[in-house]
Write a protein that holds these residues in place. Structure first.
Motif, short mmCIF file in Angstrom:
data_model
loop_
_atom_site.label_atom_id
_atom_site.label_comp_id
_atom_site.label_asym_id
_atom_site.label_seq_id
_atom_site.Cartn_x
_atom_site.Cartn_y
_atom_site.Cartn_z
N GLU A 6 0.92 -1.28 -0.14
CA GLU A 6 -0.17 0.04 0.11
C GLU A 6 0.95 1.41 -0.05
O GLU A 6 0.40 2.14 0.47
N GLY A 7 2.17 1.35 -0.60
CA GLY A 7 2.93 2.42 -0.79
C GLY A 7 3.63 2.67 0.42
O GLY A 7 4.40 3.76 0.56
N LYS A 8 3.63 1.70 1.43
CA LYS A 8 4.51 2.04 2.61
C LYS A 8 5.36 0.78 3.14
O LYS A 8 4.76 -0.54 2.68
N THR A 9 6.35 1.19 3.86
CA THR A 9 6.93 -0.15 4.71
C THR A 9 6.34 -0.11 6.06
O THR A 9 6.75 0.76 6.58
N TRP A 10 6.04 -1.41 6.19
CA TRP A 10 5.36 -1.41 7.83
C TRP A 10 6.51 -2.35 8.44
O TRP A 10 6.92 -3.30 7.69
N ALA A 11 6.63 -2.10 9.63
CA ALA A 11 7.50 -3.09 10.50
C ALA A 11 6.88 -3.56 11.78
O ALA A 11 6.21 -2.57 12.30
N MET A 12 7.37 -4.51 12.27
CA MET A 12 7.06 -4.93 13.55
C MET A 12 8.18 -6.06 14.09
O MET A 12 8.91 -6.76 13.38
N SER A 13 8.28 -5.82 15.50
CA SER A 13 9.51 -6.74 16.08
C SER A 13 8.80 -7.69 17.13
O SER A 13 7.90 -7.30 17.79
#
Length: 691
Positions: free
Chosen positions: A138-145
């Motif tokens: 969706e045009g973004k870089t999503w991150a989770m740890s």
């Protein structure tokens, strides 16, 4: 520990969520050694492969980092980042924290996939000290740890960085922007050393084999693996636009009797499965399933059977219903053809067995079906019952059509194949009939052993040794040097037959090869019986020159192709005779020291040491060109006496890789050998040439 007889409800322990995985990891990954560590990596890679199977993404990268972490990158659709309505969590958090959650339970996202239990990514997360995931969508870089399965934020790099878990609600962070059409997922994790053994490590060779296999099974998919653990970067790229036909040719260890035949078809079956309803209820529903079967099979001149089976690209090394169906269809089709041609093939009253048909066969068996039933999370055995009959029907029909084809080439190959199978049957029956003659002969039967064999007196197999000696001249010295109680001698004249190029009949008719097989006494090829071997150790004793090394290679080729269990059991050795004898002069009447060295470097180091100590030595230093130059005492003390000799055990760590090397160096195909010599010429050290 105090054990009480009281047992009530409060003694029961309920493991919530990922706690169960950490408590009993073996249930999910099989073991906590290197095999389990690699299994975790397969789970992540297979998720990306499933996307590629669905037509999303044409490249997958796997990177091994020096700090022990590994990263898998793909260019697929990316894990969903929107909120899953039932849990109120983002799709990323659901995938990595909830067991039995994913997009492979229904029929909307994946028609056929390897990850079916919905526990792969969450199990890897639970068993990781740290896991970072980035999703382009969706045009973004999503991150989770995550830390051991718990979502939160790390303040720094690596698993030892300070970690703050989310308290009220988890947050899927936006860490960058990408073009609208760019999608993909990057997962990097550090395996938890509280779970895995200290010596657990990612095997690059094993990773290469698995990735190569996947590239064969998914034509057009490019897989890149890079190992950065040793300071430099080792990279391998795999892409095969062929398919399982090309895979079968790659795996085949011998020259072809038939072309690679493709047997394809499909079948349908119905099964009752619980289906999740929008209300949350699970209702048993009868569903029509489709199973696609694709088999590549070829027969070669050898006797080895190479089988690879897959369900939705996932390897099933222990088989299952699809493999049982293949063998069932194979036996039915071939038995039918041999019965129809019994007079021409001179079968007589002998009964054909499955092993006769499998000899020399290389097969890659793949089936694809929605939601297959595997036995355990490791997916090593397919359990779906209906698949057996579907595969059997397809193989029987397609193989019968191939064997009865009216095309000239097909008719010739079918005739050669049936002749080979009948020959295997007759060889098996003959071997069984004469099996007792392969046992260790007693004194009255010794006349049936090779004339040149100088046997030992002991009947204790564990203590006995057979020395294969180069030349009759060395035999005379070895007779005087040996321990006649436990050490037997068999001389061979010059260089034996190159069995990598020769047929089985040529090998058996060769006097030197026949003498070795007869002396070992355990048969050869498919009928080899390790328990019948007459000696505990087989020791190759050749000269320390180029010809000696060539003879050793030819002997190894014979053992590798026709008596491989001896090598696998660690019972084949190479003697290491010395290269030099240095006589160090002692002052006065003290006897001189006799020192042996085994390489040029060792000799120079010894002479330097003697010079520093102010000692002299007799010139010239004796350089042994052959075993015959030694007297019996020297040969015994350096090469044959168990208390002082040096032996090199021959190992087969990777039989497939070794087979490919033997085929390249000793096989009949000249082009790969020439390419190897040209490409490796820059590594040649001229000083090491014994000329």
């Amino acid at each position: 520990m105090i054990v009480t007889s009281e047992y009530s409800a409060h003694h029961l322990q309920v493991l919530e969520g990922l706690e169960a995985v950490r408590k009993r990891p073996g249930m999910y990954i099989g073991s906590t050694d290197s095999r389990g560590l690699m299994h975790c990596l397969w789970e992540i890679i297979d998720n990306s492969v499933d996307e590629a199977l669905g037509g999303f993404g044409e490249r997958i990268d796997v990177v091994l980092f020096p700090d022990g972490s590994v990263e898998v990158r793909d260019q697929a659709r990316g894990i969903p980042v929107d909120i899953e309505p039932r849990t109120g969590l983002s799709g990323v958090e659901v995938v990595f924290t909830k067991l039995h959650a994913g997009g492979k339970f229904g029929t909307g996202s994946y028609s056929a996939s390897g990850g079916l239990h919905g526990v792969g990514a969450s199990v890897v997360n639970a068993l990781s000290e740290r896991l970072d995931v980035e999703v382009d969508r969706e045009g973004k870089t999503w991150a989770m740890s995550f830390r051991r399965g718990e979502p939160g934020v790390f303040d720094g790099e690596g698993p030892d960085a300070p970690f703050t878990p989310f308290e009220k609600a988890s947050t899927l962070r936006v860490v960058g922007k990408v073009a609208k059409k760019v999608t993909g997922t990057r997962i990097r994790y550090w395996a938890d050393r509280q779970i895995f053994t200290k010596d657990a490590a990612f095997g690059f060779t094993e990773l290469e084999q698995r990735v190569r296999q996947t590239a064969f099974l998914v034509p057009g998919l490019e897989l890149v693996i890079r190992d950065e653990r040793n300071g430099d970067s080792t990279e391998s790229v795999f892409r095969f636009d062929g398919g399982i036909s090309e895979f079968a040719e790659f795996l085949a260890p011998d020259a072809p009797v038939t072309d690679t035949w493709r047997l394809t078809g499909s079948g349908s079956f119905s099964e009752t499965v619980p289906v999740l309803q929008p209300t949350g209820a699970m209702i048993p529903t009868e569903i029509e399933r489709r199973c696609d079967v694709d088999v590549a099979v070829r027969w070669g001149t050898g006797y080895e059977t190479v089988t690879r089976s897959y369900v939705n690209i996932i390897a099933t090394p222990k088989g299952g219903t699809h493999q049982q169906g293949f063998e069932q269809g194979l036996v039915k089709a071939i038995r039918s053809q041999i019965d129809q041609n019994a007079r021409k093939l001179k079968v007589g009253n002998d009964k054909l067995e499955k092993d006769d048909m499998l000899a020399g066969m290389t097969v890659v068996l793949t089936v694809r079906l929605p939601e297959p039933q595997f036995e355990g999370q490791t997916k090593e055995v397919l359990g779906t019952p209906a698949v057996r009959q579907i595969v059997s029907n397809v193989v029987n029909k397609e193989l019968t059509a191939q064997l009865t084809s009216s095309k000239r080439d097909d008719k010739a190959q079918a005739s050669q194949l049936l002749d080979k199978i009948v020959s295997e049957m007759k060889a098996r029956i003959s071997a069984r009939t004469h099996k007792e003659t392969q046992r260790r002969k007693n004194a009255l039967e010794s006349s049936s052993l090779p004339v040149k064999l100088v046997d030992c007196r002991s009947n204790d197999v564990a203590q006995s040794e057979l020395f294969i000696v180069e030349g009759d001249s060395a035999l005379g010295t070895a007779k005087l040097a040996r321990d006649s109680e436990h050490q037997a001698l068999l001389p061979i004249r010059g260089k034996i037959l190159n069995v990598q190029k020769a047929s089985i009949s040529d090998m058996l008719s060769n006097a030197e090869c026949a003498a070795i097989i007869q002396s070992v006494g355990a048969g050869s090829g498919r009928t080899f019986d390790l328990s019948a071997a007459r000696y505990g150790k087989i020791i190759m004793m050749s000269d320390a020159d180029v010809d000696g090394a060539h003879i050793r290679t030819l002997l190894l080729t014979l053992f590798f192709r026709y008596m491989r269990p001896l090598i696998e059991a660690g019972r084949v050795f190479a003697a290491v005779p010395p290269l030099h004898r240095v006589i160090a002069i002692n002052p006065g009447s003290k006897p001189n020291d006799m020192i042996y060295t085994y390489s040029e470097q060792e000799l120079h180091a010894l002479l330097t040491k003697l010079t520093k100590a102010g000692r002299r030595w007799q010139e010239p230093v004796q350089r042994y060109k052959g075993l015959g130059e030694m007297d019996a005492e020297q040969l015994a003390s350096t090469t044959m006496d168990r208390s002082g000799r040096l032996l090199r055990r021959v190992h087969v760590d990777d039989a497939e890789a070794a087979a490919r090397v033997f085929e390249m160096l000793m096989g009949s195909d000249v082009a790969p050998r020439r390419s190897f010599i040209v490409d490796s010429s820059d590594r040649l050290v001229r000083d090491r040439i014994d000329a």
